[in-house]
Write a protein that holds these residues in place. Structure first.
Motif, PDB file in Angstrom:
ATOM      1  N   PRO A  90      39.956  50.497  34.909  1.00 42.44           N
ATOM      2  CA  PRO A  90      41.314  50.400  34.963  1.00 42.44           C
ATOM      3  C   PRO A  90      41.797  49.482  36.279  1.00 42.44           C
ATOM      4  CG  PRO A  90      40.704  52.557  35.777  1.00 42.44           C
ATOM      5  CD  PRO A  90      39.317  51.910  35.373  1.00 42.44           C
ATOM      6  N   SER A  91      40.990  49.045  36.984  1.00 43.59           N
ATOM      7  CA  SER A  91      41.391  48.303  38.292  1.00 43.59           C
ATOM      8  C   SER A  91      42.474  47.244  38.051  1.00 43.59           C
ATOM      9  CB  SER A  91      40.235  47.708  38.801  1.00 43.59           C
ATOM     10  OG  SER A  91      39.185  48.575  39.168  1.00 43.59           O
ATOM     11  N   VAL A  92      43.534  47.204  38.746  1.00 41.89           N
ATOM     12  CA  VAL A  92      44.574  46.323  38.719  1.00 41.89           C
ATOM     13  C   VAL A  92      44.565  45.527  40.151  1.00 41.89           C
ATOM     14  CG1 VAL A  92      45.636  47.588  36.889  1.00 41.89           C
ATOM     15  CG2 VAL A  92      46.043  48.137  39.414  1.00 41.89           C
ATOM     16  N   GLN A  93      45.259  44.412  39.974  1.00 40.76           N
ATOM     17  CA  GLN A  93      45.414  43.673  41.435  1.00 40.76           C
ATOM     18  C   GLN A  93      46.865  44.136  41.641  1.00 40.76           C
ATOM     19  OE1 GLN A  93      45.945  39.387  41.337  1.00 40.76           O
ATOM     20  NE2 GLN A  93      44.544  39.116  43.021  1.00 40.76           N
ATOM     21  N   VAL A  94      46.836  44.633  43.043  1.00 44.08           N
ATOM     22  CA  VAL A  94      48.487  44.980  43.590  1.00 44.08           C
ATOM     23  C   VAL A  94      49.132  43.987  43.538  1.00 44.08           C
ATOM     24  CG1 VAL A  94      49.256  46.188  45.513  1.00 44.08           C
ATOM     25  CG2 VAL A  94      46.955  46.962  44.729  1.00 44.08           C
ATOM     26  N   ALA A  95      50.572  44.211  43.242  1.00 44.88           N
ATOM     27  CA  ALA A  95      51.601  43.056  43.363  1.00 44.88           C
ATOM     28  C   ALA A  95      52.226  43.073  44.510  1.00 44.88           C
ATOM     29  CB  ALA A  95      52.727  43.116  42.156  1.00 44.88           C
ATOM     30  N   VAL A 112      42.370  44.360  44.646  1.00 45.39           N
ATOM     31  CA  VAL A 112      42.077  44.886  43.370  1.00 45.39           C
ATOM     32  C   VAL A 112      41.876  46.331  43.728  1.00 45.39           C
ATOM     33  CG1 VAL A 112      40.405  45.040  41.616  1.00 45.39           C
ATOM     34  CG2 VAL A 112      40.893  42.893  42.537  1.00 45.39           C
ATOM     35  N   MET A 113      42.603  47.445  43.021  1.00 44.79           N
ATOM     36  CA  MET A 113      42.611  48.632  43.197  1.00 44.79           C
ATOM     37  C   MET A 113      42.262  49.346  41.875  1.00 44.79           C
ATOM     38  SD  MET A 113      45.801  50.728  44.634  1.00 44.79           S
ATOM     39  CE  MET A 113      45.913  52.704  44.304  1.00 44.79           C
ATOM     40  N   ASN A 114      41.435  50.509  41.966  1.00 43.43           N
ATOM     41  CA  ASN A 114      40.930  51.277  40.892  1.00 43.43           C
ATOM     42  C   ASN A 114      41.772  52.543  41.220  1.00 43.43           C
ATOM     43  OD1 ASN A 114      39.805  52.948  39.214  1.00 43.43           O
ATOM     44  ND2 ASN A 114      37.747  52.188  39.456  1.00 43.43           N
ATOM     45  N   PRO A 115      42.822  52.803  40.471  1.00 42.14           N
ATOM     46  CA  PRO A 115      43.413  54.292  40.638  1.00 42.14           C
ATOM     47  C   PRO A 115      42.766  55.427  40.405  1.00 42.14           C
ATOM     48  CG  PRO A 115      44.025  53.029  38.493  1.00 42.14           C
ATOM     49  CD  PRO A 115      43.153  52.070  39.128  1.00 42.14           C
ATOM     50  N   ARG A 180      46.673  48.410  26.116  1.00 39.59           N
ATOM     51  CA  ARG A 180      45.916  48.769  27.515  1.00 39.59           C
ATOM     52  C   ARG A 180      44.642  48.864  27.173  1.00 39.59           C
ATOM     53  NH1 ARG A 180      44.906  47.598  32.540  1.00 39.59           N
ATOM     54  NH2 ARG A 180      44.849  49.332  34.053  1.00 39.59           N
ATOM     55  N   PHE A 181      44.067  49.742  26.183  1.00 39.39           N
ATOM     56  CA  PHE A 181      42.627  50.309  26.130  1.00 39.39           C
ATOM     57  C   PHE A 181      42.090  49.384  25.269  1.00 39.39           C
ATOM     58  CE2 PHE A 181      44.708  54.307  27.515  1.00 39.39           C
ATOM     59  CZ  PHE A 181      44.077  54.379  28.881  1.00 39.39           C
ATOM     60  N   GLY A 196      33.143  58.621  37.269  1.00 39.35           N
ATOM     61  CA  GLY A 196      34.310  59.212  37.895  1.00 39.35           C
ATOM     62  C   GLY A 196      35.454  57.807  37.888  1.00 39.35           C
ATOM     63  N   GLU A 197      34.815  56.615  37.880  1.00 43.16           N
ATOM     64  CA  GLU A 197      35.650  55.322  38.147  1.00 43.16           C
ATOM     65  C   GLU A 197      35.974  54.392  36.949  1.00 43.16           C
ATOM     66  OE1 GLU A 197      33.995  53.203  41.562  1.00 43.16           O
ATOM     67  OE2 GLU A 197      34.051  55.159  42.828  1.00 43.16           O
TER      68      GLU A 197
END
Length: 210
Positions: A90-95, A112-115, A180-181, A196-197
């Motif tokens: 689910p990692s996304v690039q922080v805007a 890039v952040m993995n919530p 999304r999935f 867990g990630e």
């Protein structure tokens, strides 16, 4: 003596022209258009007197209730025919810079952040078609490993499915979660991966036991 016509002269001529009485050209008639507010008010009063207003409101309420109980189905979702498994990051690039409640930046713009590193995923998601009796029966046989479970419909009647499964039911309105999935078939089960990630996404035909 030469007279120079500059901006002042033009301005003077313009004022004279504007002040001149040019007379009446053509016939004049009073404005025939009704005030819009008065027209709307009059129309509403007519609807109320005729009883049409109550009919319109009853129809509107019925449509709202029906749509809330049975939203439009998610487009492009079919019934699963074979088992499939994959993992989802689910990692996304922080805007923009993200800050905590004390104003401290914990993620910079562009990173890039993995919530899941900050908020663990500790539930099981089931995506099913509530209009399919076999999927309802399949759902009743499920024994998830997590304490938190959410059943999400891609099609079907929410109150009826809730009663059949004796559980709170959600609906993927406009297919946001499926998109999304990457879900294209149901039943689908989403659980936390061992690391867990990541998330573990399984497509499960109804014939397959848990």
């Amino acid at each position: 003596m030469k007279i120079r016509w500059g901006g002042l002269g033009l301005c003077f001529l313009t004022q004279v022209a504007m002040a001149a009485d040019l007379g009446t050209w053509g016939d004049l008639y009073p404005v025939a258009e009704k005030d819009m507010l008065s027209l709307i008010t009059s129309r509403l009063e007519q609807l109320q007197r005729s009883g049409e207003w109550d009919k319109q409101m009853d129809g509107f309420k019925s449509r709202v209730i029906a749509n809330s109980q049975r939203p439009a189905p998610v487009v492009g979702i079919t019934r699963a025919q074979q088992y499939a498994t994959r993992y989802f990051d689910p990692s996304v690039q922080v805007a923009q810079d993200l800050k905590d409640d004390k104003g401290r930046v914990f993620a910079r713009k562009g990173e890039v952040m993995n919530p899941l590193k900050f908020v663990p995923f500790m539930q099981t998601l089931y995506f099913i078609n509530g209009d399919d009796p076999e999927q309802i029966a399949w759902m009743k046989r499920q024994k998830p490993d997590t304490l938190q479970v959410k059943i999400i419909l891609v099609k079907g009647d929410i109150p009826k499915t809730s009663a059949a499964l004796d559980s709170r039911i959600y609906f993927d309105q406009n297919g946001v979660l499926c998109e999304r999935f990457g879900i294209r078939q149901v039943p689908t089960r989403i659980t936390p991966a061992p690391s867990g990630e990541r998330l573990h996404i399984e497509t499960l035909p109804v014939e397959r036991t848990p």
